[in-house]
Design a protein around this motif. Structure first.
Motif, mmCIF file in Angstrom:
data_model
loop_
_atom_site.group_PDB
_atom_site.id
_atom_site.type_symbol
_atom_site.label_atom_id
_atom_site.label_comp_id
_atom_site.label_asym_id
_atom_site.label_seq_id
_atom_site.Cartn_x
_atom_site.Cartn_y
_atom_site.Cartn_z
ATOM 1 N N SER A 32 -31.969 -9.773 9.411
ATOM 2 C CA SER A 32 -30.735 -9.163 8.920
ATOM 3 C C SER A 32 -30.982 -7.697 8.565
ATOM 4 C CB SER A 32 -30.255 -9.917 7.675
ATOM 5 O OG SER A 32 -31.145 -9.668 6.604
ATOM 6 N N GLU A 33 -29.928 -7.057 8.109
ATOM 7 C CA GLU A 33 -30.024 -5.663 7.678
ATOM 8 C C GLU A 33 -31.028 -5.519 6.539
ATOM 9 O OE1 GLU A 33 -29.226 -1.707 8.161
ATOM 10 O OE2 GLU A 33 -28.367 -3.319 9.371
ATOM 11 N N LEU A 34 -31.139 -6.528 5.689
ATOM 12 C CA LEU A 34 -32.101 -6.497 4.585
ATOM 13 C C LEU A 34 -33.529 -6.360 5.101
ATOM 14 C CD1 LEU A 34 -32.615 -6.701 1.546
ATOM 15 C CD2 LEU A 34 -32.689 -9.180 1.818
ATOM 16 N N ASP A 35 -33.828 -6.973 6.237
ATOM 17 C CA ASP A 35 -35.171 -6.883 6.825
ATOM 18 C C ASP A 35 -35.513 -5.466 7.277
ATOM 19 O OD1 ASP A 35 -36.007 -9.665 6.647
ATOM 20 O OD2 ASP A 35 -34.437 -10.047 8.136
ATOM 21 N N LEU A 36 -34.500 -4.618 7.399
ATOM 22 C CA LEU A 36 -34.715 -3.231 7.814
ATOM 23 C C LEU A 36 -34.850 -2.273 6.629
ATOM 24 C CD1 LEU A 36 -32.147 -2.974 10.756
ATOM 25 C CD2 LEU A 36 -34.594 -3.429 10.890
ATOM 26 N N ALA A 37 -34.777 -2.796 5.414
ATOM 27 C CA ALA A 37 -34.840 -1.950 4.215
ATOM 28 C C ALA A 37 -36.200 -1.257 4.098
ATOM 29 C CB ALA A 37 -34.575 -2.780 2.964
ATOM 30 N N ARG A 38 -36.181 -0.062 3.561
ATOM 31 C CA ARG A 38 -37.413 0.715 3.399
ATOM 32 C C ARG A 38 -38.449 -0.037 2.566
ATOM 33 N NH1 ARG A 38 -38.571 6.076 4.233
ATOM 34 N NH2 ARG A 38 -36.373 6.576 4.498
ATOM 35 N N ARG A 39 -38.025 -0.718 1.520
ATOM 36 C CA ARG A 39 -38.945 -1.470 0.655
ATOM 37 C C ARG A 39 -39.634 -2.591 1.435
ATOM 38 N NH1 ARG A 39 -38.204 -6.012 -1.852
ATOM 39 N NH2 ARG A 39 -35.964 -5.989 -1.600
ATOM 40 N N VAL A 40 -38.874 -3.319 2.264
ATOM 41 C CA VAL A 40 -39.432 -4.401 3.083
ATOM 42 C C VAL A 40 -40.399 -3.822 4.106
ATOM 43 C CG1 VAL A 40 -38.868 -6.233 4.729
ATOM 44 C CG2 VAL A 40 -37.429 -5.888 2.714
ATOM 45 N N TYR A 41 -40.014 -2.705 4.715
ATOM 46 C CA TYR A 41 -40.889 -2.040 5.683
ATOM 47 C C TYR A 41 -42.201 -1.617 5.017
ATOM 48 C CZ TYR A 41 -42.770 1.453 8.831
ATOM 49 O OH TYR A 41 -43.612 2.171 9.640
ATOM 50 N N SER A 42 -42.127 -1.040 3.822
ATOM 51 C CA SER A 42 -43.336 -0.611 3.105
ATOM 52 C C SER A 42 -44.261 -1.782 2.827
ATOM 53 C CB SER A 42 -42.970 0.088 1.794
ATOM 54 O OG SER A 42 -42.322 1.302 2.066
ATOM 55 N N MET A 43 -43.690 -2.936 2.476
ATOM 56 C CA MET A 43 -44.508 -4.137 2.264
ATOM 57 C C MET A 43 -45.177 -4.565 3.563
ATOM 58 S SD MET A 43 -42.334 -6.409 -0.558
ATOM 59 C CE MET A 43 -41.657 -7.349 0.749
ATOM 60 N N ARG A 44 -44.458 -4.478 4.670
ATOM 61 C CA ARG A 44 -45.033 -4.835 5.971
ATOM 62 C C ARG A 44 -46.190 -3.910 6.338
ATOM 63 N NH1 ARG A 44 -39.625 -6.023 9.484
ATOM 64 N NH2 ARG A 44 -39.218 -8.062 8.601
ATOM 65 N N VAL A 45 -46.019 -2.626 6.080
ATOM 66 C CA VAL A 45 -47.088 -1.663 6.370
ATOM 67 C C VAL A 45 -48.323 -1.989 5.541
ATOM 68 C CG1 VAL A 45 -47.769 0.767 6.131
ATOM 69 C CG2 VAL A 45 -45.568 0.188 7.146
ATOM 70 N N ARG A 46 -48.127 -2.279 4.270
ATOM 71 C CA ARG A 46 -49.246 -2.622 3.385
ATOM 72 C C ARG A 46 -49.941 -3.902 3.864
ATOM 73 N NH1 ARG A 46 -46.736 -2.076 -0.960
ATOM 74 N NH2 ARG A 46 -46.065 -4.209 -1.323
ATOM 75 N N HIS A 47 -49.151 -4.918 4.219
ATOM 76 C CA HIS A 47 -49.737 -6.176 4.712
ATOM 77 C C HIS A 47 -50.462 -5.965 6.033
ATOM 78 C CE1 HIS A 47 -46.799 -8.833 2.192
ATOM 79 N NE2 HIS A 47 -47.803 -8.369 1.483
ATOM 80 N N ALA A 48 -49.901 -5.147 6.909
ATOM 81 C CA ALA A 48 -50.543 -4.884 8.202
ATOM 82 C C ALA A 48 -51.908 -4.234 7.996
ATOM 83 C CB ALA A 48 -49.647 -3.993 9.065
ATOM 84 N N ARG A 49 -51.991 -3.306 7.066
ATOM 85 C CA ARG A 49 -53.269 -2.644 6.786
ATOM 86 C C ARG A 49 -54.271 -3.636 6.187
ATOM 87 N NH1 ARG A 49 -54.423 1.938 7.750
ATOM 88 N NH2 ARG A 49 -52.314 2.729 7.780
ATOM 89 N N GLN A 50 -53.822 -4.481 5.263
ATOM 90 C CA GLN A 50 -54.707 -5.479 4.644
ATOM 91 C C GLN A 50 -55.205 -6.483 5.681
ATOM 92 O OE1 GLN A 50 -52.066 -7.002 1.628
ATOM 93 N NE2 GLN A 50 -52.645 -5.431 0.126
ATOM 94 N N GLU A 51 -54.318 -6.935 6.553
ATOM 95 C CA GLU A 51 -54.713 -7.904 7.584
ATOM 96 C C GLU A 51 -55.700 -7.284 8.572
ATOM 97 O OE1 GLU A 51 -50.615 -10.561 7.553
ATOM 98 O OE2 GLU A 51 -50.784 -8.851 8.913
ATOM 99 N N ALA A 52 -55.460 -6.021 8.950
ATOM 100 C CA ALA A 52 -56.389 -5.344 9.863
ATOM 101 C C ALA A 52 -57.758 -5.181 9.207
ATOM 102 C CB ALA A 52 -55.827 -3.989 10.281
ATOM 103 N N GLU A 53 -57.777 -4.812 7.931
ATOM 104 C CA GLU A 53 -59.054 -4.670 7.218
ATOM 105 C C GLU A 53 -59.781 -6.005 7.120
ATOM 106 O OE1 GLU A 53 -57.950 -2.819 3.513
ATOM 107 O OE2 GLU A 53 -57.660 -0.857 4.467
#
Length: 188
Positions: A32-53
């Motif tokens: 949904s539109e909520l999934d496109l929110a900047r806050r949700v995106y920032s959490m995804r970026v943080r999780h992506a970095r943690q998972e890659a590490e």
């Protein structure tokens, strides 16, 4: 070019996902539109970095070089990396509507395979696509993947459990296939 997503990519990511929403809907989990929110995106970026590490998952954005800046065109995900006896990863990807059908995803997957087999030192890659998604089949076949099966109600897509064609690629097949492709280019 492939790289991990960064917070500064938000505006480009939002625009591409939003303008491609109808195009992507038949191929992805419901969002949904909520999934496109900047806050949700920032959490995804943080999780992506943690998972890659941690070496468990890798999320890459696909960019085209431009004189002024990189142009975001899609993404690739390497998920559920398994070690020990299994040594495999699941491959997923998405492409913005305005960039689809140009061979960009085939090229992005080909750039990802050396990372999987040489850098991560994995033995196998799994991928799945909806039976009617011939573009996705072509992406995989162009990169040496072979059909291995059919899974009923495999993934939830747009709110429904959908059947998928299962494809796989082993290191041995990739190395042989890659040499064959180089030979074809050399002969041509």
């Amino acid at each position: 070019m492939l790289r991990l997503p960064q917070r500064r990519d938000y505006d480009d990511w939002y625009r591409l996902r939003r303008t491609s929403q109808d195009f992507l809907r038949p191929f992805e989990p419901r969002w949904s539109e909520l999934d496109l929110a900047r806050r949700v995106y920032s959490m995804r970026v943080r999780h992506a970095r943690q998972e890659a590490e941690a070496g468990t998952d890798y999320t890459f954005f696909i960019f085209l070089p431009d004189r002024r800046k990189e142009v975001l065109v899609g993404g690739i995900t390497l998920s559920n990396i398994r070690r020990r006896a299994a040594q495999f990863v699941n491959l997923g990807y998405w492409m913005g509507q305005e960039y689809a059908g140009q061979g960009l995803m085939s090229e992005a997957v080909s750039v990802t395979l050396p990372f999987i087999f040489q850098t991560l030192d994995l033995h196998r890659v799994h991928a799945a696509f909806l039976p009617h998604n011939l573009a996705s089949r072509r992406v995989l076949e162009k990169n040496g993947f072979v059909e291995e099966g059919y899974a009923k109600h495999y993934l939830q897509i747009n709110g429904r459990w959908e059947d998928h064609v299962l494809m796989g690629l082993t290191r041995e097949h990739w190395e042989t296939w890659r040499l064959g492709m180089r030979f074809q280019h050399w002969v041509a």
